[in-house]
Scaffold this motif. Structure first.
Motif, PDB file in Angstrom:
ATOM      1  N   SER A  39      14.654  20.148  -2.406  1.00  0.00           N
ATOM      2  CA  SER A  39      14.291  21.819  -1.587  1.00  0.00           C
ATOM      3  C   SER A  39      13.620  21.942  -3.180  1.00  0.00           C
ATOM      4  CB  SER A  39      15.459  22.788  -1.295  1.00  0.00           C
ATOM      5  OG  SER A  39      16.396  22.912  -2.311  1.00  0.00           O
ATOM      6  N   ALA A  40      14.287  22.243  -4.524  1.00  0.00           N
ATOM      7  CA  ALA A  40      13.809  22.396  -5.173  1.00  0.00           C
ATOM      8  C   ALA A  40      12.018  21.490  -5.597  1.00  0.00           C
ATOM      9  CB  ALA A  40      14.843  22.083  -6.338  1.00  0.00           C
ATOM     10  N   VAL A  41      12.126  20.551  -5.044  1.00  0.00           N
ATOM     11  CA  VAL A  41      11.560  19.741  -5.550  1.00  0.00           C
ATOM     12  C   VAL A  41      10.160  20.371  -4.871  1.00  0.00           C
ATOM     13  CG1 VAL A  41       9.496  17.177  -4.755  1.00  0.00           C
ATOM     14  CG2 VAL A  41      12.152  17.212  -6.544  1.00  0.00           C
TER      15      VAL A  41
ATOM     16  N   TRP B 291       4.242  25.266  -4.960  1.00  0.00           N
ATOM     17  CA  TRP B 291       3.826  26.518  -5.553  1.00  0.00           C
ATOM     18  C   TRP B 291       2.954  26.356  -6.371  1.00  0.00           C
ATOM     19  CZ3 TRP B 291       3.939  24.743 -11.307  1.00  0.00           C
ATOM     20  CH2 TRP B 291       3.120  26.798 -12.008  1.00  0.00           C
ATOM     21  N   ALA B 292       2.997  24.822  -7.283  1.00  0.00           N
ATOM     22  CA  ALA B 292       1.429  24.012  -7.536  1.00  0.00           C
ATOM     23  C   ALA B 292       0.095  24.285  -6.769  1.00  0.00           C
ATOM     24  CB  ALA B 292       1.491  22.456  -8.476  1.00  0.00           C
TER      25      ALA B 292
ATOM     26  N   ALA C  77       9.842  22.878  -3.300  1.00  0.00           N
ATOM     27  CA  ALA C  77       9.232  24.862  -4.224  1.00  0.00           C
ATOM     28  C   ALA C  77       8.377  24.196  -5.178  1.00  0.00           C
ATOM     29  CB  ALA C  77      10.502  25.178  -4.553  1.00  0.00           C
ATOM     30  N   PHE C  78       8.437  23.617  -5.860  1.00  0.00           N
ATOM     31  CA  PHE C  78       7.345  23.407  -6.639  1.00  0.00           C
ATOM     32  C   PHE C  78       6.269  22.354  -6.496  1.00  0.00           C
ATOM     33  CE2 PHE C  78       4.995  20.634  -9.903  1.00  0.00           C
ATOM     34  CZ  PHE C  78       4.976  21.226 -11.210  1.00  0.00           C
ATOM     35  N   VAL C  79       5.858  21.755  -5.362  1.00  0.00           N
ATOM     36  CA  VAL C  79       4.866  21.173  -4.405  1.00  0.00           C
ATOM     37  C   VAL C  79       4.710  22.266  -4.221  1.00  0.00           C
ATOM     38  CG1 VAL C  79       4.099  19.663  -3.101  1.00  0.00           C
ATOM     39  CG2 VAL C  79       5.649  18.715  -4.850  1.00  0.00           C
TER      40      VAL C  79
ATOM     41  N   PRO D 109      16.613  16.931  -9.264  1.00  0.00           N
ATOM     42  CA  PRO D 109      16.697  17.542  -8.402  1.00  0.00           C
ATOM     43  C   PRO D 109      16.966  17.887  -6.978  1.00  0.00           C
ATOM     44  CG  PRO D 109      14.384  18.004 -10.251  1.00  0.00           C
ATOM     45  CD  PRO D 109      16.208  16.830 -10.525  1.00  0.00           C
TER      46      PRO D 109
END
Length: 62
Positions: A40-42, A48-49, A44-46, A37
């Motif tokens: 930006s996807a990484v 969110w977490a 976004a996940f961080v 990924p």
């Protein structure tokens, strides 16, 4: 229950002749891995977490 298991297919074995050649699976090569990924996807996940962790921490202290 017997000790027999279903056969396991290698990544380059095909389930059917058409599974990776036509339709939406045409471009998928089972011998190649998925691309990693993007940044930006990484991020976004961080984010969110982190938001989830903060909300659980706040809910626990109430």
């Amino acid at each position: 229950m017997s000790g027999r298991r279903a056969p396991r297919l290698a990544p380059d074995d095909r389930l059917a002749p058409h599974l990776t050649r036509v339709g939406r699976f045409r471009a998928i090569d089972p011998s190649q891995g998925r691309p990693l990924p993007g940044l930006s996807a990484v991020l976004a996940f961080v984010g969110w977490a982190a938001m989830l962790a903060v909300s659980f921490r706040r809910a626990r202290t109430m």
